[in-house]
Design an enzyme around this catalytic site. Sequence first.
Site, PDB file in Angstrom:
ATOM      1  N   ARG A  20      18.605 -21.528 -20.285  1.00 35.59           N
ATOM      2  CA  ARG A  20      18.973 -20.737 -21.470  1.00 35.59           C
ATOM      3  C   ARG A  20      20.333 -21.160 -22.015  1.00 35.59           C
ATOM      4  O   ARG A  20      20.505 -21.306 -23.229  1.00 35.59           O
ATOM      5  CB  ARG A  20      18.975 -19.240 -21.149  1.00 35.59           C
ATOM      6  N   ASN A  38      14.636 -15.104 -20.423  1.00 30.90           N
ATOM      7  CA  ASN A  38      13.674 -15.251 -19.339  1.00 30.90           C
ATOM      8  C   ASN A  38      12.571 -14.216 -19.496  1.00 30.90           C
ATOM      9  O   ASN A  38      12.833 -13.074 -19.872  1.00 30.90           O
ATOM     10  CB  ASN A  38      14.346 -15.041 -17.982  1.00 30.90           C
TER      11      ASN A  38
END
Length: 92
Positions: A20, A38
Site C-alpha cells: 500500500r 487491505n
Amino acid sequence: MTQVCIAAYVYGVVQGVGFRYNTQHQATALGLSGYARNLDDGSVEVLACGEQPQVDKLVEWLKNGGPRSARVDRVLVEPRGAADFQGFSIRY
C-alpha cells in the site's frame, strides 16, 4: 482530458510487504488520487482516479508486480464512476 476512475483488486503476497505504501508513492508520482486498502481475503483494493494515461501506468505497474517485496498473482480491474478524492491515501 477526461478523468477516469478504476478499482483494481491485487492478489498474491501483497499484505505485510509495503504494498500500500509503495502504491501510494507510485500513484502520487503519477498525479492520481484515491486510496489503497487491505481486504479481508488477503488482497489489496486500489481505487485510482486521474487522466487515462496515468491510470494506465499505475495499472501496468500493479500488473508488473508492484514493489519488489510483493508477489502479484493477478490483478482484476473494473471501471468506477468519477470520485473526488484529495490526494492518494492508505486506508485501514
